[in-house]
Design an enzyme around this catalytic site. Sequence first.
Site, PDB file in Angstrom:
ATOM      1  N   CYS A  59       0.803  -1.287  -0.093  1.00 48.37           N
ATOM      2  CA  CYS A  59      -0.185   0.092   0.027  1.00 48.37           C
ATOM      3  C   CYS A  59       0.795   1.194  -0.181  1.00 48.37           C
ATOM      4  CB  CYS A  59      -0.987   0.002   1.303  1.00 48.37           C
ATOM      5  SG  CYS A  59      -2.134  -1.159   1.301  1.00 48.37           S
ATOM      6  N   ASP A  84      38.477  15.298  14.813  1.00 44.23           N
ATOM      7  CA  ASP A  84      38.930  16.766  15.034  1.00 44.23           C
ATOM      8  C   ASP A  84      39.430  16.643  16.461  1.00 44.23           C
ATOM      9  OD1 ASP A  84      39.189  19.751  14.981  1.00 44.23           O
ATOM     10  OD2 ASP A  84      37.444  19.529  16.268  1.00 44.23           O
ATOM     11  N   ASP A 105      33.054  19.245  15.859  1.00 47.88           N
ATOM     12  CA  ASP A 105      31.945  20.049  16.738  1.00 47.88           C
ATOM     13  C   ASP A 105      31.908  21.458  16.147  1.00 47.88           C
ATOM     14  OD1 ASP A 105      34.585  20.530  17.844  1.00 47.88           O
ATOM     15  OD2 ASP A 105      33.636  21.245  19.563  1.00 47.88           O
TER      16      ASP A 105
END
Length: 762
Positions: A16, A432, A646
């Site tokens: 469906c 990082d 970040d």
Amino acid sequence: METLHLRLQGMSCASCARTIEQAIKSVPGVVESNVNFAIEQAAVKYDPKQTNSNQIAQAVTEVGYSAHPISEPGEEEDDVEKSTRLAQQQDLKHKVIVGGVLSTLLIIGMLEHIGIRLPSILQWLAVPWVQLILAFPVQFWVGQSFYRGAISAFRHRTSDMNTLIALGTTITYFYSVFTTINPGFFRSQGLMPEVYFEASTAIITLTMVGRFMENRAKGETSEAIRKLMGLQPRTARVVHDGKEMDIPIAEVVVGDIVVVRPGEKIPVDGEVIAGSSAVDESMITGESIPITKQPGDDVIGATINKTGSFRFQATRVGKDTALATIVKLVQQAQGSKAPIQKLADQVTGWFVPAVIGLAIVTFVIWFDLMGNITLAMINTVGVLIIACPCALGLATPTSVTVGIGKGAENGILIKGADSLELARKIQTIVLDKTGTITQGKPGVTNFVTVRGTANHNEINLLWSAAAVERSSEHPLAEAVVQYAESQQIPTNPLQKGDKKGSLPEPEKFEAIAGSGVQGVVEGKLVQIGTGRWMDELDIETLSLQGQKVAWEDEGKTVVFIAVDGGLEGLIAIADTLKPSSEVAVRAMQRMGLEVVMLTGDNRRTAEAVAQQVGIKRVLAEVRPDQKADTVKKLQAEGKIVAMVGDGINDAPALAQADVGFAIGTGTDVAIAASDITLISGDLTGIVTAIRLSRATMRNIRQNLFFAFAYNIAGIPLAAGILFPFFGWLLNPIIAGAAMAFSSVSVVTNALRLRQFQSEVNR
């Protein structure tokens, strides 16, 4: 482009969802359409100059379903929508019961036809006209959804599992009707006039039972979403005109002062302005240890206050809170499609026409070779029924929905199914340094006096140094003050008595640019600064030079402390490691991943940090504008690269990487550019995300095996391939049961992902 979110109603199976998706895509101006069967929602990207939300919703209505625009994923159902959904579930339950009862009566009646004598009280069940009447409501009421779906698919020049079920059962039913009305035709052909009403009704009922079980299990796949949405409290205690009062959470506005007592949930996001406490943030960040909150700290709505009372100022409310954002991102991700799912959709698209073709070939061969229309019909129906690709349509989305939900439970936001799939292929992880491996702010790592012992004089010295540094605005000064305060000194050591004191105000404070600071504390001149400044002041530093060099070799900043012209101590300051960094790096390496550190810091500092966490490959002195190019070079080595960062300067590299991991405690820009967000900032979340990706893809492969195994093994059996050897044919009822069981087994297997454990060996 604009994005429209729709809540869908009327879907009964995965095919469906595909029908609705194709209907939406057929609307001019629609660029992309993703229908999520698990949460019954659709996300549509469209050109507003060519179409609008009403036209898109109308396209869904035209194929037999209903669609209601919602403002965004996660919006709660209104009363009408909820009652409609519950009514549909109840309708499905009633159809299963009616179909089950009538099918059972028909199967009992069938026993008379295969030589099993029924008691006289039940022999009426074997009468063909009685069976026709009993089968009618099952065929056209219980099974009406199959006809509706098949007709809708036909209108859009496509086919799906509804087509196969409708074709197979209709052929069986009307063959039996013809046999009942005109048995003489078959006798004239030398054939027994047999009816198969029990086969068509049993197939419909078994399929409906499968859908009923799918429907119940489907709700469990989104359990993580329901848990998240249920976290938020209903009311908040705010301060209005100097009085505390409870108000509905929807009435809290930015700037309100909110009071939280021990054991209560924090209602919205904000910043603590008074009081302190430990807050359990595990339901949002996955971090099990309560976090101490003091004035100036941020708090997250829906987290639990454990010990003390505090007041905070609301900064984000309603749909802007962290919880609302998480729910929205998770639901968007659950509605996205992994590449493997798109492949499954393509297979489903040509699979149904191929099965219909095989069914026709089966009928022709059996009728031509055996001259028996009954055998030809039985085998044709068996092929149509057992080949239904419903399990194939469920194989991927159920696992993706559960997998992304488990990620959310563990503080990992996965923004799309493609990221979830790709994470398992990662070969190189680029970390990082500042704010990712380290805390991102300086802290005191070492403190020693000329006497080298922890005694009363050392405490006095530390307190005096902190008193002077408190008047400085330098980041290193703040590190010294925080370190002194963290030593939990019960009273001011510079003052007598038991009363708890605070850092005294220094007299004659002076900051000497590039050198240090000085001030008079309790009548003594305290000077804190570089070795060069100490030399200029003719203060002898030889006794601590060895320690200074050793700490500097570790990449730390070293400052001297002198009192009244004499050297007294040495402090080392550095950006300290996150507690989880070393554990996470070791875990990644055990998984066979190459871990690389990327930083703009000088090589000596970078290598010192890398050595502490066990990273062997260091890319230092890389400018922000070079980070994305550095990731590109690693990709040129033929590796699947993940970037973890970040800061704003990490955003281009996060976007360039195959998979970008953002630290949730970092900037919004980095989070927006990433594929996966670690809400708590704990690097072990990377390990969990990769393991979850591997577990989810393993689960999907198992599901696809279940789905294909039934079809590949079942179609030849249904076609009667064993008949020439063993005289054995597959009863269409067994084909229906196998098809229903395949769907249930796929959903059940997907739900096993809920047992996924995120533990990382520390």
